[in-house]
Design an enzyme around this catalytic site. Sequence first.
Site, PDB file in Angstrom:
ATOM      1  N   GLU A  34      -9.302  29.234 -72.146  1.00  0.00           N
ATOM      2  CA  GLU A  34     -10.432  28.254 -73.378  1.00  0.00           C
ATOM      3  C   GLU A  34      -9.439  27.214 -73.642  1.00  0.00           C
ATOM      4  O   GLU A  34      -9.465  26.147 -73.819  1.00  0.00           O
ATOM      5  CB  GLU A  34     -11.335  28.468 -74.390  1.00  0.00           C
ATOM      6  CG  GLU A  34     -12.432  29.584 -73.206  1.00  0.00           C
ATOM      7  CD  GLU A  34     -12.333  30.759 -73.764  1.00  0.00           C
ATOM      8  OE1 GLU A  34     -10.474  31.229 -73.053  1.00  0.00           O
ATOM      9  OE2 GLU A  34     -13.131  32.130 -73.161  1.00  0.00           O
ATOM     10  N   ASN A  39      -6.392  30.831 -67.800  1.00  0.00           N
ATOM     11  CA  ASN A  39      -5.875  31.994 -68.006  1.00  0.00           C
ATOM     12  C   ASN A  39      -4.371  31.194 -67.466  1.00  0.00           C
ATOM     13  O   ASN A  39      -4.260  31.535 -65.895  1.00  0.00           O
ATOM     14  CB  ASN A  39      -5.941  32.663 -68.552  1.00  0.00           C
ATOM     15  CG  ASN A  39      -6.629  33.859 -67.309  1.00  0.00           C
ATOM     16  OD1 ASN A  39      -6.963  33.211 -66.419  1.00  0.00           O
ATOM     17  ND2 ASN A  39      -6.137  35.115 -67.270  1.00  0.00           N
TER      18      ASN A  39
HETATM   19  N1  THU Z   1      -9.202  35.672 -71.169  1.00  0.00           N
HETATM   20  C1  THU Z   1      -9.261  34.052 -71.323  1.00  0.00           C
HETATM   21  O1  THU Z   1      -8.328  33.291 -70.578  1.00  0.00           O
HETATM   22  N2  THU Z   1     -10.560  34.169 -71.152  1.00  0.00           N
HETATM   23  C2  THU Z   1     -11.414  34.538 -71.929  1.00  0.00           C
HETATM   24  O2  THU Z   1     -12.332  34.249 -72.324  1.00  0.00           O
HETATM   25  C3  THU Z   1     -10.670  36.446 -72.354  1.00  0.00           C
HETATM   26  C4  THU Z   1      -9.967  36.816 -71.434  1.00  0.00           C
HETATM   27  C5  THU Z   1      -7.410  35.917 -70.198  1.00  0.00           C
HETATM   28  C6  THU Z   1      -6.842  36.753 -71.758  1.00  0.00           C
HETATM   29  C7  THU Z   1      -6.039  37.583 -70.123  1.00  0.00           C
HETATM   30  O3  THU Z   1      -5.383  36.765 -69.354  1.00  0.00           O
HETATM   31  C8  THU Z   1      -6.773  37.846 -69.676  1.00  0.00           C
HETATM   32  O4  THU Z   1      -7.907  37.107 -69.465  1.00  0.00           O
HETATM   33  C9  THU Z   1      -7.166  39.409 -69.425  1.00  0.00           C
HETATM   34  O5  THU Z   1      -7.568  39.505 -71.489  1.00  0.00           O
END
Ligand code: THU
Length: 136
Positions: free
Chosen positions: A59, A46
Amino acid sequence: MSNIELDKALFEAAETVRANAYAPYSNFQVGAAILADDGKIYAGCNVENAAYPVGNCAEPSAIAAMLAGGGKRIKRVYVTGPGSTPVTPCGGCRQRIREFADLDVEIISHGVDGTPLVQTLGQLLPHSFGPEFLGK
Ligand code: THU
């Protein structure tokens, strides 16, 4: 390679990239690893932003890496994050995975202090809309 060996490789790839996640606002670092139709593993993390809505999940980073590397279809997904609750893909990410995966593709959600949860894309995104509705 057995599913156990494959999931170990996917877990390692997700955890390696998760260490590079840019998540200073949520402090919730996520890694995603994709097994693609070319047999390769692609990973992404992320990437948050001071303008919060512009940040993106792990993802789509992994999907972008897959496409950049020449993979076309998602065969398996492994998501890792902190804590003991399985880190399941958000709604938007389920739809993004849907673009490149069949409904029987398994998505493993793993809060690394807990037990992995295995679900198919069809379970995570029932009655979904996809490319075939547009003839693609
Ligand atoms: N997040 C992801 O990268 N993938 C997921 O499946 C759930 C949430 C991230 C988005 C954000 O940067 C952080 O987790 C908190 O929501």
